[in-house]
Design a protein around this motif. Structure first.
Motif, mmCIF file in Angstrom:
data_model
loop_
_atom_site.group_PDB
_atom_site.id
_atom_site.type_symbol
_atom_site.label_atom_id
_atom_site.label_comp_id
_atom_site.label_asym_id
_atom_site.label_seq_id
_atom_site.Cartn_x
_atom_site.Cartn_y
_atom_site.Cartn_z
ATOM 1 N N GLN A 33 0.793 -1.348 0.034
ATOM 2 C CA GLN A 33 -0.216 0.092 -0.001
ATOM 3 C C GLN A 33 0.904 1.247 -0.249
ATOM 4 O OE1 GLN A 33 -3.721 -0.652 2.719
ATOM 5 N NE2 GLN A 33 -1.927 -1.974 3.504
ATOM 6 N N ILE A 34 1.862 1.289 0.722
ATOM 7 C CA ILE A 34 2.858 2.325 0.820
ATOM 8 C C ILE A 34 3.435 2.709 -0.646
ATOM 9 C CG2 ILE A 34 4.944 3.211 1.963
ATOM 10 C CD1 ILE A 34 2.692 3.277 3.657
ATOM 11 N N SER A 35 3.963 1.410 -1.112
ATOM 12 C CA SER A 35 4.573 1.653 -2.480
ATOM 13 C C SER A 35 3.658 2.126 -3.805
ATOM 14 C CB SER A 35 5.153 0.280 -2.943
ATOM 15 O OG SER A 35 4.380 -0.674 -3.171
ATOM 16 N N GLN A 36 2.210 1.828 -3.578
ATOM 17 C CA GLN A 36 1.389 2.481 -4.184
ATOM 18 C C GLN A 36 1.153 3.882 -4.117
ATOM 19 O OE1 GLN A 36 0.159 1.438 -7.087
ATOM 20 N NE2 GLN A 36 0.611 -0.797 -7.302
ATOM 21 N N VAL B 143 12.374 5.610 -10.409
ATOM 22 C CA VAL B 143 12.472 4.155 -9.868
ATOM 23 C C VAL B 143 10.917 4.092 -9.159
ATOM 24 C CG1 VAL B 143 13.293 2.712 -8.140
ATOM 25 C CG2 VAL B 143 14.778 4.204 -9.346
ATOM 26 N N ALA B 144 10.247 4.872 -8.542
ATOM 27 C CA ALA B 144 8.855 4.870 -8.004
ATOM 28 C C ALA B 144 8.153 4.480 -9.073
ATOM 29 C CB ALA B 144 8.564 6.102 -7.178
ATOM 30 N N LEU B 145 8.059 5.169 -10.323
ATOM 31 C CA LEU B 145 7.293 4.980 -11.611
ATOM 32 C C LEU B 145 7.398 3.633 -12.266
ATOM 33 C CD1 LEU B 145 7.482 8.632 -13.172
ATOM 34 C CD2 LEU B 145 5.838 7.714 -11.542
ATOM 35 N N MET B 146 8.609 3.437 -12.279
ATOM 36 C CA MET B 146 9.037 2.131 -13.165
ATOM 37 C C MET B 146 8.513 0.936 -12.390
ATOM 38 S SD MET B 146 11.705 -0.625 -13.559
ATOM 39 C CE MET B 146 13.045 0.150 -12.935
ATOM 40 N N TRP B 147 8.883 0.893 -10.953
ATOM 41 C CA TRP B 147 8.733 -0.433 -10.165
ATOM 42 C C TRP B 147 7.188 -0.499 -10.162
ATOM 43 C CZ3 TRP B 147 12.546 -0.285 -5.434
ATOM 44 C CH2 TRP B 147 13.612 -0.687 -6.001
ATOM 45 N N MET B 148 6.326 0.513 -10.173
ATOM 46 C CA MET B 148 5.101 0.198 -9.870
ATOM 47 C C MET B 148 4.187 -0.190 -11.202
ATOM 48 S SD MET B 148 4.067 0.398 -6.668
ATOM 49 C CE MET B 148 5.802 -0.335 -6.504
ATOM 50 N N GLU B 149 4.730 0.328 -12.267
ATOM 51 C CA GLU B 149 4.410 0.077 -13.700
ATOM 52 C C GLU B 149 4.939 -1.210 -14.486
ATOM 53 O OE1 GLU B 149 5.051 3.558 -16.084
ATOM 54 O OE2 GLU B 149 3.827 4.911 -14.592
ATOM 55 N N ALA C 15 7.785 3.975 -24.471
ATOM 56 C CA ALA C 15 7.644 4.734 -23.337
ATOM 57 C C ALA C 15 8.148 3.944 -22.047
ATOM 58 C CB ALA C 15 5.993 4.947 -23.166
ATOM 59 N N GLY C 16 8.061 2.848 -22.035
ATOM 60 C CA GLY C 16 8.505 1.846 -20.980
ATOM 61 C C GLY C 16 10.050 1.891 -20.949
ATOM 62 N N VAL C 17 10.601 1.875 -22.162
ATOM 63 C CA VAL C 17 12.071 1.732 -22.233
ATOM 64 C C VAL C 17 12.710 3.266 -21.729
ATOM 65 C CG1 VAL C 17 13.971 1.844 -23.886
ATOM 66 C CG2 VAL C 17 12.166 0.192 -24.082
ATOM 67 N N ALA C 18 11.988 4.079 -21.920
ATOM 68 C CA ALA C 18 12.348 5.506 -21.594
ATOM 69 C C ALA C 18 12.054 5.693 -19.984
ATOM 70 C CB ALA C 18 11.517 6.803 -22.295
ATOM 71 N N THR C 19 11.174 5.079 -19.375
ATOM 72 C CA THR C 19 11.049 5.030 -17.882
ATOM 73 C C THR C 19 12.054 4.120 -17.480
ATOM 74 O OG1 THR C 19 8.637 5.585 -18.264
ATOM 75 C CG2 THR C 19 9.425 4.597 -16.124
ATOM 76 N N LEU D 15 17.071 -7.701 -1.060
ATOM 77 C CA LEU D 15 15.970 -6.861 -1.611
ATOM 78 C C LEU D 15 16.195 -7.116 -2.963
ATOM 79 C CD1 LEU D 15 13.358 -5.435 -1.380
ATOM 80 C CD2 LEU D 15 14.720 -3.167 -1.363
ATOM 81 N N LEU D 16 17.427 -6.720 -3.501
ATOM 82 C CA LEU D 16 17.462 -6.858 -4.928
ATOM 83 C C LEU D 16 17.525 -8.314 -5.355
ATOM 84 C CD1 LEU D 16 20.427 -3.949 -5.408
ATOM 85 C CD2 LEU D 16 18.051 -4.043 -6.509
ATOM 86 N N ASP D 17 18.177 -8.961 -4.462
ATOM 87 C CA ASP D 17 18.045 -10.540 -4.897
ATOM 88 C C ASP D 17 16.531 -11.131 -5.190
ATOM 89 O OD1 ASP D 17 19.326 -12.881 -5.414
ATOM 90 O OD2 ASP D 17 18.791 -13.535 -3.440
ATOM 91 N N LEU D 18 15.599 -10.395 -4.211
ATOM 92 C CA LEU D 18 14.263 -10.777 -4.247
ATOM 93 C C LEU D 18 13.665 -10.328 -5.778
ATOM 94 C CD1 LEU D 18 11.913 -11.999 -2.881
ATOM 95 C CD2 LEU D 18 11.350 -9.843 -1.945
ATOM 96 N N THR D 19 14.019 -8.935 -5.931
ATOM 97 C CA THR D 19 13.762 -8.337 -7.198
ATOM 98 C C THR D 19 14.186 -9.271 -8.476
ATOM 99 O OG1 THR D 19 13.813 -6.391 -6.390
ATOM 100 C CG2 THR D 19 13.690 -6.454 -8.495
ATOM 101 N N MET D 20 15.344 -9.931 -8.494
ATOM 102 C CA MET D 20 15.735 -10.835 -9.657
ATOM 103 C C MET D 20 14.916 -11.814 -9.650
ATOM 104 S SD MET D 20 18.079 -9.000 -10.914
ATOM 105 C CE MET D 20 17.157 -7.708 -10.661
ATOM 106 N N MET D 21 14.548 -12.580 -8.488
ATOM 107 C CA MET D 21 13.705 -13.660 -8.478
ATOM 108 C C MET D 21 12.316 -13.549 -9.071
ATOM 109 S SD MET D 21 12.120 -15.845 -5.242
ATOM 110 C CE MET D 21 14.006 -15.704 -4.515
ATOM 111 N N GLY D 22 11.849 -12.253 -8.801
ATOM 112 C CA GLY D 22 10.376 -12.109 -9.212
ATOM 113 C C GLY D 22 10.371 -11.666 -10.797
ATOM 114 N N MET D 23 11.351 -11.098 -11.223
ATOM 115 C CA MET D 23 11.492 -10.368 -12.668
ATOM 116 C C MET D 23 12.189 -11.063 -13.674
ATOM 117 S SD MET D 23 9.385 -7.892 -11.911
ATOM 118 C CE MET D 23 9.316 -6.870 -13.744
#
Length: 352
Positions: free
Chosen positions: A23-26, A103-109, A146-150, A293-301
């Motif tokens: 919720q905070i991230s959104q 980063v806030a925009l990219m991670w949520m989108e 647009a996603g590449v630019a973000t 935290l980044l390791d978790l990001t790699m796992m999911g993405m």
């Protein structure tokens, strides 16, 4: 002004805060997209003033800002209905060195929706993003200019926010030519070129990614020394440099894929060429929890992962690079320094 609580929370309350992280991230995404922090750069404003031209409802934005005030992002005064920047708020501005707004925009989108499938990832090993998007994340991203630019903007933010200390720690004495592998829009190499007037080099990335580099290089006044070249680092990389740099690249890939990238660098470089990797090292760096935290990001993405010191030694050694040292910096990133070792088939190797 609303301020974070000063009493220590109970374990259950601490866990509730962690569980409410989505919720905070959104909420942060909403304020970043609306440019709230930029609107507060000149000083406090009322909630109705902040909503002008945004389409946001004042009564709802007020509730959202109260929530973020408790996290130290904004300050909120109930009496005046005034909002100000909190201790963290400036990081969502667009005009400060510590900005992570992109980063806030990219991670949520791009990251938020796939992470709902993390349960499946831990069962079948397929990154949640790949399952959600129907294709590898980078393939999906390439279809959206647009996603590449973000994404490129977010990588620039990350460079400034978490890689800046590592880039400052690079020892480039004696380096004449440098190739930045996966250099995106050229932010990192441009910074290095400004600091090192003798440096010439090449920003190398996928054609649709590196397309943004010429403009940035002109803006930094280094276009006469730094070129932008498009290509695929799994196929070949520019040859003839005496130093190769990969900032936050190999962690995107599994060991087999990372070894292929190192193999292309080895083929392009002369014996004795230097290699700098700006990466996290699990258990090292400040603060070390960024790596997990980044390791978790790699796992999911993606199929990549963060690595330990032993992992880096093994990966580099298998590609005929000697790990010279790993240097901690003032931030979460480390500088992994290596040297290209000769192979029997090298002959004299490419010239530098």
């Amino acid at each position: 002004m609303t301020t974070p609580p000063t009493t220590a929370p109970t374990p259950a309350v601490s866990m509730l805060r962690l569980l409410g992280g989505f919720q905070i991230s959104q909420a942060l995404y909403v304020t970043a997209r609306a440019g709230i922090a930029d609107r507060l750069a000149a000083g406090p404003r009322t909630v109705p003033e902040l909503t002008e031209g945004t389409g946001l409802r004042p009564e709802l934005l007020r509730r959202l800002l109260r929530t973020l005030a408790a996290e130290g992002v904004f300050g909120y005064d109930e009496t005046s209905d005034g909002v100000s920047l909190g201790a963290l708020g400036h990081t969502l501005r667009t005009d400060v060195p510590e900005s992570v707004r992109n980063v806030a925009l990219m991670w949520m989108e791009t990251h938020y929706r796939p992470f709902a499938g993390l349960w499946g990832t831990l069962h079948d090993g397929i990154p949640a993003a790949e399952a959600e998007l129907g294709m590898p994340f980078f393939d999906w991203l390439a279809k959206d200019p647009a996603g590449v630019a973000t994404f490129s903007g977010a990588m620039g933010d990350l460079m400034r926010a978490v890689r800046a200390d590592a880039l400052a720690a690079l020892e480039l004495d004696g380096v004449r030519t440098l190739v930045d592998i996966g250099g995106a829009d050229g932010t990192a190499l441009a910074e290095l070129a400004v600091r090192n007037p003798q440096l010439r080099g090449t920003v190398f990335d996928l054609p649709h990614v590196v397309a943004a580099a010429p403009g940035l290089l002109r803006g930094r006044g280094v276009e006469d020394r730094i070129a932008a070249v498009g290509g695929d680092f799994f196929t070949a990389v520019p040859s003839g440099a005496d130093c190769y740099l990969a900032c936050f690249i190999l962690h995107d890939w599994n060991d087999e894929q990372a070894a292929r990238i190192l193999g292309r660098i080895h083929e392009a470089a002369a014996p004795g060429a230097r290699l700098f990797l700006v990466e996290t090292v699990l258990g090292e760096g400040t603060p070390p929890e960024i790596a997990t935290l980044l390791d978790l990001t790699m796992m999911g993405m993606l199929h990549g992962r963060e690595r330990t010191r032993g992992d880096w030694r093994s990966l580099l050694g298998g590609a005929d690079f000697r790990l010279d040292r790993i240097r901690e910096t003032g931030g979460p990133m480390c500088v992994v320094e290596a040297t290209r070792l000769p192979r029997p088939e090298d002959g004299h190797g490419p010239t530098t």
